[in-house]
Enzyme design. Structure first.
Site, PDB file in Angstrom:
ATOM      1  N   TYR A 143      35.130  32.988  -9.816  1.00 23.27           N
ATOM      2  CA  TYR A 143      35.173  31.632  -9.262  1.00 23.27           C
ATOM      3  C   TYR A 143      34.712  30.606 -10.299  1.00 23.27           C
ATOM      4  O   TYR A 143      35.380  29.596 -10.534  1.00 23.27           O
ATOM      5  CB  TYR A 143      34.294  31.544  -8.009  1.00 23.27           C
ATOM      6  CG  TYR A 143      34.198  30.143  -7.465  1.00 23.27           C
ATOM      7  CD1 TYR A 143      35.236  29.591  -6.728  1.00 23.27           C
ATOM      8  CD2 TYR A 143      33.081  29.347  -7.721  1.00 23.27           C
ATOM      9  CE1 TYR A 143      35.169  28.294  -6.254  1.00 23.27           C
ATOM     10  CE2 TYR A 143      32.998  28.050  -7.250  1.00 23.27           C
ATOM     11  CZ  TYR A 143      34.045  27.530  -6.514  1.00 23.27           C
ATOM     12  OH  TYR A 143      33.980  26.242  -6.047  1.00 23.27           O
ATOM     13  N   ASP A 201      31.777  20.608   0.128  1.00 24.38           N
ATOM     14  CA  ASP A 201      31.438  20.317  -1.263  1.00 24.38           C
ATOM     15  C   ASP A 201      31.636  18.830  -1.507  1.00 24.38           C
ATOM     16  O   ASP A 201      32.772  18.362  -1.580  1.00 24.38           O
ATOM     17  CB  ASP A 201      32.337  21.147  -2.184  1.00 24.38           C
ATOM     18  CG  ASP A 201      31.943  21.043  -3.655  1.00 24.38           C
ATOM     19  OD1 ASP A 201      31.179  20.139  -4.031  1.00 24.38           O
ATOM     20  OD2 ASP A 201      32.412  21.888  -4.434  1.00 24.38           O
TER      21      ASP A 201
END
Lengths: 124, 124
Positions: free
Chosen positions: A15, A39
């Site tokens: 990631y 986020d």
């Protein structure tokens, strides 16, 4: 049975690498179909591949380098601190969020929450 | 309205200091009556002051030093990386968890989850 810590670490490392140099599609492939992404923390939660792809598409094409600073893994979950350095023109923007992820038994990401605020961005 | 980032940082710094040198009662006073603690992540969740006090009581009397490494705060929540160094006889045990906390509007801790595993303990 929960995904192993080794498997989870692999996914976290992948990631972080993909946030630096991957495509939105490559990142989305790490997520479950009905995964959620928050986020930064406190913003609207994005649910599902389409909404998550839209989010990461904004990063594509940026000149970014990332590195994993540290990860803590347990109970099929992970928290990790990483750094994103973005170059734009003469300026360098450095952000080092702490992300928290949950995983399914195969190590597919089922949720991500990124802890950071605008005030954490360092411009140099 | 969520507790301010400044207030949350104060509570995080106080928490880290108290884990090092405080009493269980002083730490419990940072938590709401019905708060939850999951430490380490994946273990049974402790709910309420009595269960939380019992947990921190096991740390009382240990020769410990703590320091906050970094904290990320947003949306009335916090994730922070800190270090606990415990001396016992000739040995030193170092653990640096990533903790995630939620707070009520006054900055009282409503939940804590600590990300670490036995394999993160460094014995020197």
């Amino acid at each position: 049975m929960s995904a192993s810590p080794e498997r989870i670490r692999e996914v976290v490392e992948r990631y972080v690498a993909l946030v630096g140099t991957g495509t939105a599609d490559e990142i989305v492939a790490l997520y479950a179909e009905d995964a959620t992404v928050e986020d930064p923390i406190g913003s609207d939660v994005r649910t599902g591949h389409a909404a998550i792809r839209e989010f990461y598409a904004t990063l594509e094409g940026l000149d970014q380098e990332t590195r994993l600073i540290t990860a803590r893994i347990g109970g099929g979950q992970a928290a990790f601190h990483f750094e994103i350095v973005t170059k734009a023109g003469e300026k360098t923007y450095t952000l080092s969020p702490i992300d928290v992820m949950t995983f399914d038994d195969d190590g597919v990401v089922t949720s991500m929450r990124a802890y950071w605020a605008d005030t954490d961005m360092v411009v140099g």
